[in-house]
Motif scaffolding. Structure first.
Motif, mmCIF file in Angstrom:
data_model
loop_
_atom_site.group_PDB
_atom_site.id
_atom_site.type_symbol
_atom_site.label_atom_id
_atom_site.label_comp_id
_atom_site.label_asym_id
_atom_site.label_seq_id
_atom_site.Cartn_x
_atom_site.Cartn_y
_atom_site.Cartn_z
ATOM 1 N N ALA A 83 13.321 -0.944 14.282
ATOM 2 C CA ALA A 83 12.633 -0.598 13.029
ATOM 3 C C ALA A 83 13.147 0.731 12.481
ATOM 4 O O ALA A 83 13.345 0.883 11.272
ATOM 5 C CB ALA A 83 11.125 -0.537 13.255
ATOM 6 N N VAL A 84 13.352 1.709 13.351
ATOM 7 C CA VAL A 84 13.873 3.016 12.934
ATOM 8 C C VAL A 84 15.260 2.863 12.319
ATOM 9 O O VAL A 84 15.554 3.404 11.247
ATOM 10 C CB VAL A 84 13.903 3.995 14.125
ATOM 11 N N ASN A 85 16.127 2.125 12.997
ATOM 12 C CA ASN A 85 17.494 1.950 12.490
ATOM 13 C C ASN A 85 17.507 1.243 11.136
ATOM 14 O O ASN A 85 18.256 1.632 10.223
ATOM 15 C CB ASN A 85 18.324 1.159 13.505
ATOM 16 N N LEU A 86 16.671 0.229 10.998
ATOM 17 C CA LEU A 86 16.630 -0.512 9.736
ATOM 18 C C LEU A 86 15.999 0.324 8.623
ATOM 19 O O LEU A 86 16.418 0.244 7.463
ATOM 20 C CB LEU A 86 15.865 -1.818 9.926
ATOM 21 N N ALA A 87 14.990 1.135 8.970
ATOM 22 C CA ALA A 87 14.395 2.024 7.969
ATOM 23 C C ALA A 87 15.438 3.009 7.448
ATOM 24 O O ALA A 87 15.531 3.253 6.236
ATOM 25 C CB ALA A 87 13.203 2.773 8.575
ATOM 26 N N GLN A 88 16.222 3.575 8.348
ATOM 27 C CA GLN A 88 17.264 4.520 7.929
ATOM 28 C C GLN A 88 18.305 3.833 7.053
ATOM 29 O O GLN A 88 18.777 4.410 6.071
ATOM 30 C CB GLN A 88 17.908 5.142 9.167
ATOM 31 N N GLN A 89 18.647 2.604 7.394
ATOM 32 C CA GLN A 89 19.593 1.846 6.565
ATOM 33 C C GLN A 89 19.041 1.636 5.157
ATOM 34 O O GLN A 89 19.738 1.857 4.161
ATOM 35 C CB GLN A 89 19.873 0.496 7.230
ATOM 36 N N LEU A 90 17.784 1.224 5.068
ATOM 37 C CA LEU A 90 17.173 0.989 3.766
ATOM 38 C C LEU A 90 17.095 2.274 2.943
ATOM 39 O O LEU A 90 17.334 2.276 1.738
ATOM 40 C CB LEU A 90 15.774 0.404 3.942
ATOM 41 N N LEU A 91 16.737 3.368 3.611
ATOM 42 C CA LEU A 91 16.537 4.639 2.911
ATOM 43 C C LEU A 91 17.849 5.271 2.463
ATOM 44 O O LEU A 91 17.969 5.720 1.314
ATOM 45 C CB LEU A 91 15.793 5.616 3.821
ATOM 46 N N PHE A 92 18.829 5.299 3.358
ATOM 47 C CA PHE A 92 20.010 6.129 3.104
ATOM 48 C C PHE A 92 21.245 5.342 2.681
ATOM 49 O O PHE A 92 22.132 5.893 2.038
ATOM 50 C CB PHE A 92 20.308 6.973 4.340
#
Length: 389
Positions: A83-92
């Motif tokens: 979830a953390v990795n995917l959140a960072q992908q979506l955000l950045f």
């Protein structure tokens, strides 16, 4: 020959108007962190139906202020690290303007601080109380109820309606289950009831004979499970039934999740089981609230005329997108601080799952009055009968 001033001015206006039109046509990117696979997927799959339906509905109507919605769905599989990795992908990388989710509180504990640091509005649908703090996470707004609201509703039914005092509290070893069991025990003790038995169980454990035998030996007159894992919940019901122990089960909404039906050793094992539910998806005198019935009537044909998942998750998913629509329309912008100002000034926004109110001090939008008790085995069009009072 020098270009006349009026020609240059017209050209500049055309450029400005063209840029404005281009901006108006830019999509609004929504990141959707959803555990569509894994042991905690049942809620996410239903919520995804609501999210997708709302996005399609808004886009068919021309979008928000002329801007179409672009939904970027990412399957976290219920794993906080993923979830953390995917959140960072979506955000950045994907540069989304909003994040919905994750679905599960254990994942949200890891992602909410990251989304907050990125300065992006986050519609939170994890129920653990710590996920919302207007100072620490100023752009996080909760649409779902808090875990305390669920547990308080379950406790009230067990203690005040069923008149039980010897409580066995069961949680699972996930972040959500651990926190919930602790909160449940603390709230019971505030009501003057100390649990006679408490245990945390791995959600994948297959044999619960030891735990349920200990609960019965401790004299428990009600079993209160706080786990979102439907497989574990079904095994609790099966073990109780196989033991011939007709103790009431009162707890998390997963007690009445439809997937449990296919996991039971006998249909009767779903008797004498109750769960914290929602006013919005509860039949009273055979009727649902008008907004819920209207959404069911609209969604049902697209689902082949049958709703075979819990409808409040659909309603919640639908509402998360409608909340974004409300905020963007009123703000006239996707600028985070303008979205924040709109949501903090929102009172009694009429969703399907709930009627929401947020304030600068309180980013929890779900009202206490919307929690009710339901009978577990009364599933009908994704909704349930009110538990007897």
């Amino acid at each position: 020959m020098r270009t006349p001033v009026w020609v240059r001015a017209l050209g500049l206006c055309a450029l400005v108007l063209g840029a404005g039109a281009a901006r108006a046509q830019e999509s609004i990117k929504i990141g959707w962190l959803s555990s569509l696979t894994g042991p905690l997927s049942s809620a996410a799959i239903a919520e995804n139906q609501g999210v997708q339906f709302a996005v399609d509905e808004i886009n068919r109507a021309g979008g928000i202020n002329g801007r179409k919605l672009e939904l970027l769905t990412r399957d976290t599989a219920g794993e906080p690290t993923k979830a953390v990795n995917l959140a960072q992908q979506l955000l950045f990388s994907d540069k989304v303007q909003f994040i919905i989710g994750p679905v599960n509180s254990g994942e949200s504990l890891a992602t909410v601080p990251i989304v907050a640091r990125a300065g992006i509005p986050n519609i939170v649908i994890g129920s653990i109380d710590e996920l919302i703090d207007a100072r620490k996470y100023p752009l996080a707004f909760r649409a779902i109820n808090t875990n305390t609201q669920w547990i308080s509703g379950g406790n009230a039914y067990a203690l005040d309606v069923l008149k039980r005092r010897k409580v066995a509290v069961i949680g699972d070893t996930s972040g959500y289950g651990t926190s919930s069991a602790k909160t449940a025990a603390a709230l019971l003790e505030q009501a003057g009831v100390k649990p006679v038995y408490s245990v945390l169980i791995d959600p994948n454990k297959t044999d619960l004979t030891d735990e349920m035998t200990k609960a019965r030996a401790a004299g428990a007159d009600v079993v209160m499970p706080w786990t979102a894992a439907t497989g574990l919940m079904a095994r609790i019901l099966n073990t109780r039934g196989d033991m011939g122990w007709d103790v009431p089960v009162v707890g998390h909404p997963a007690v009445m999740a439809l997937p449990i039906k296919g996991l039971l050793n006998k249909p009767d094992y779903w008797q004498n089981a109750f769960a914290a539910g929602y006013q919005s998806t509860t039949y009273v005198d055979g009727k649902l609230p008008p907004r819920t019935q209207a959404l069911i009537d609209t969604v049902k044909p697209a689902l082949g005329g049958k709703i075979d998942f819990t409808f409040w998750w659909v309603a919640l998913g639908y509402d998360t997108v409608k909340i974004i629509e409300h905020a963007v329309k009123k703000a006239g912008s996707t600028e985070p601080q303008k979205i924040k100002a709109v949501l903090e000034g929102t009172k009694d926004f009429p969703g399907v799952y709930a009627t929401y109110t947020w304030s600068p001090e309180n980013h929890n939008g779900f009202p206490d009055r919307n929690i009710v008790a339901n009978i577990a085995n009364t599933f009908r069009d994704g909704c349930y009968d009110a538990a007897p009072r």
